[in-house]
Write an enzyme that holds these catalytic residues in place. Structure first.
Site, PDB file in Angstrom:
ATOM      1  N   ASP A 120       0.813  -1.217   0.000  1.00  0.00           N
ATOM      2  CA  ASP A 120       0.000   0.000   0.000  1.00  0.00           C
ATOM      3  C   ASP A 120       0.846   1.267   0.000  1.00  0.00           C
ATOM      4  O   ASP A 120       2.059   1.223   0.168  1.00  0.00           O
ATOM      5  CB  ASP A 120      -0.954  -0.007   1.211  1.00  0.00           C
ATOM      6  CG  ASP A 120      -0.255  -0.395   2.519  1.00  0.00           C
ATOM      7  OD1 ASP A 120       0.993  -0.391   2.562  1.00  0.00           O
ATOM      8  OD2 ASP A 120      -0.954  -0.702   3.499  1.00  0.00           O
ATOM      9  N   ASP A 157      -7.102  -2.116  14.366  1.00  0.00           N
ATOM     10  CA  ASP A 157      -8.509  -2.401  14.054  1.00  0.00           C
ATOM     11  C   ASP A 157      -8.659  -3.689  13.227  1.00  0.00           C
ATOM     12  O   ASP A 157      -9.717  -3.975  12.699  1.00  0.00           O
ATOM     13  CB  ASP A 157      -9.181  -1.214  13.332  1.00  0.00           C
ATOM     14  CG  ASP A 157      -8.560  -0.928  11.964  1.00  0.00           C
ATOM     15  OD1 ASP A 157      -7.622  -1.653  11.562  1.00  0.00           O
ATOM     16  OD2 ASP A 157      -9.025   0.011  11.291  1.00  0.00           O
ATOM     17  N   HIS A 181      -6.945  -4.482  10.459  1.00  0.00           N
ATOM     18  CA  HIS A 181      -6.740  -4.400   9.008  1.00  0.00           C
ATOM     19  C   HIS A 181      -5.433  -5.041   8.570  1.00  0.00           C
ATOM     20  O   HIS A 181      -4.455  -5.089   9.313  1.00  0.00           O
ATOM     21  CB  HIS A 181      -6.852  -2.955   8.502  1.00  0.00           C
ATOM     22  CG  HIS A 181      -5.734  -2.031   8.875  1.00  0.00           C
ATOM     23  ND1 HIS A 181      -5.952  -0.750   9.333  1.00  0.00           N
ATOM     24  CD2 HIS A 181      -4.386  -2.182   8.840  1.00  0.00           C
ATOM     25  CE1 HIS A 181      -4.792  -0.161   9.557  1.00  0.00           C
ATOM     26  NE2 HIS A 181      -3.822  -1.006   9.274  1.00  0.00           N
ATOM     27  N   GLU A 225      -9.541  -1.701   5.594  1.00  0.00           N
ATOM     28  CA  GLU A 225     -10.209  -1.344   6.843  1.00  0.00           C
ATOM     29  C   GLU A 225     -11.428  -2.240   7.087  1.00  0.00           C
ATOM     30  O   GLU A 225     -11.896  -2.905   6.162  1.00  0.00           O
ATOM     31  CB  GLU A 225     -10.626   0.132   6.778  1.00  0.00           C
ATOM     32  CG  GLU A 225      -9.453   1.098   6.660  1.00  0.00           C
ATOM     33  CD  GLU A 225      -8.612   1.200   7.932  1.00  0.00           C
ATOM     34  OE1 GLU A 225      -8.538   0.234   8.707  1.00  0.00           O
ATOM     35  OE2 GLU A 225      -8.004   2.268   8.149  1.00  0.00           O
TER      36      GLU A 225
HETATM   37  C1  GLP Z   1      -0.378   0.558   8.444  1.00  0.00           C
HETATM   38  C2  GLP Z   1      -0.054  -0.336   7.247  1.00  0.00           C
HETATM   39  C3  GLP Z   1      -0.213  -1.803   7.577  1.00  0.00           C
HETATM   40  C4  GLP Z   1       0.485  -2.123   8.884  1.00  0.00           C
HETATM   41  C5  GLP Z   1      -0.125  -1.300   9.992  1.00  0.00           C
HETATM   42  C6  GLP Z   1       0.459  -1.602  11.369  1.00  0.00           C
HETATM   43  O1  GLP Z   1      -1.713   0.811   8.590  1.00  0.00           O
HETATM   44  N1  GLP Z   1      -0.858  -0.021   6.130  1.00  0.00           N
HETATM   45  O2  GLP Z   1       0.299  -2.586   6.509  1.00  0.00           O
HETATM   46  O3  GLP Z   1       0.366  -3.494   9.159  1.00  0.00           O
HETATM   47  O4  GLP Z   1       0.121   0.072   9.676  1.00  0.00           O
HETATM   48  O5  GLP Z   1       1.558  -0.797  11.631  1.00  0.00           O
HETATM   49  P1  GLP Z   1       2.560  -1.027  12.824  1.00  0.00           P
HETATM   50  O6  GLP Z   1       3.419  -2.160  12.411  1.00  0.00           O
HETATM   51  O7  GLP Z   1       3.338   0.258  12.907  1.00  0.00           O
HETATM   52  O8  GLP Z   1       1.756  -1.310  14.030  1.00  0.00           O
END
Ligand code: GLP
Length: 263
Positions: free
Chosen positions: A67, A136, A138, A143
């Site tokens: 993404d 959440d 995702h 989402e």
């Molecule tokens: C973002 C990314 C996800 C990732 C998530 C969790 O939303 N789009 O791919 O898994 O963050 O991030 P973190 O690893 O900083 O908790």
């Protein structure tokens, strides 16, 4: 779903990097799906170490990132393009032509998303997809409510995601509200999936997606439908799991697992 429990962040990162390295050694021209966020940083650090010290060769590897924030240029220091080059690509011998990351600055986002899906197909599909998880539930930026059939598209970010990711920006107002993201359907087509999670704040959602019902309200629960999904958790993220004893028994009896399951 194979649930692998580890004692700390370092062990989680080394386990995940080991799985990715094994895939690359077995198939040097593997197509690897990559993720951003703070969770995979240790995994990338270990892959860089393996490249430098153990000769792990990325020269034939192709990558596709999950993404990117819509509206951020690749040089923006909070863009996922910037993140990937800083934290992985510039430290390994990957061919820049083999790197694919959604573009945050595009005139026609819909056409770009179709092109991205085509590129994945042309590359032969993703062999191993690395994932983190949002608080959440995702995966990528899918989402709650994202269809399990969804493809790469523009997605509106949830309030919780904006709050969670504000820590990387000057303030919450700077966090983009839209992103281009692979869909749940795109992710489920990867031959193997590897999700990693650490920290207490991920404990409820890890319990929900591993041991709860399959629901688009927790998009990571779609992994329950995948024939080869691996989940590597650090202790705190695993703290609410009910079947910890079972997962640990499997880990402690690896020789039997290898004998009967061949892995
Ligand atoms: C973002 C990314 C996800 C990732 C998530 C969790 O939303 N789009 O791919 O898994 O963050 O991030 P973190 O690893 O900083 O908790």
């Amino acid at each position: 779903m194979e649930v692998i429990l580890t004692n700390d962040y370092e062990e989680m990162s080394k386990t995940a990097a080991g799985i990715i390295a094994a895939q690359i050694r077995k198939k040097p021209d593997s197509v690897i799906g990559l993720a951003t966020g703070s969770t995979p940083l240790g995994t990338y650090k270990e892959l860089i170490r393996m490249h430098r010290e153990d000769g792990l060769d990325f020269s034939k590897v192709t990558t596709f990132n999950l993404d990117e924030y819509l509206g951020l240029s690749p040089s923006h220091d909070q863009s996922y393009n910037y993140f990937m080059w800083e934290n992985l690509f510039k430290h390994i011998n990957i061919n820049p032509e083999n790197v694919h990351i959604p573009q945050g600055l595009v005139d026609d986002a819909e056409a770009f998303c179709e092109w991205y899906e085509e590129r994945i197909k042309k590359a032969g599909g993703i062999d191993l997809q690395l994932l983190g998880i949002g608080s959440d539930g995702h995966i990528a930026f899918n989402e709650p409510g994202s269809s399990f059939g969804s493809r790469t598209r523009v997605k509106t970010l949830e309030e919780q995601t904006i709050k969670d990711n504000a820590r990387f920006f000057k303030n919450e107002d700077e966090v983009p509200h839209f992103a281009i993201t692979m869909g749940v359907g795109t992710i489920l087509e990867a031959r193997k999936i590897l999700l990693i999670a650490n920290g207490e704040n991920k404990a409820p959602v890890c319990k929900a997606f591993i041991e709860g019902p399959i629901t688009s309200q927790v998009t990571a629960s779609a992994l329950q439908l995948h024939p080869h999904a691996m989940v590597v958790l650090e202790e705190k993220a695993a703290s609410m799991l009910e079947r910890k004893k079972y997962y640990n028994w499997i880990r402690d009896n690896k020789h039997l697992v290898q004998k009967y399951l061949g892995r």
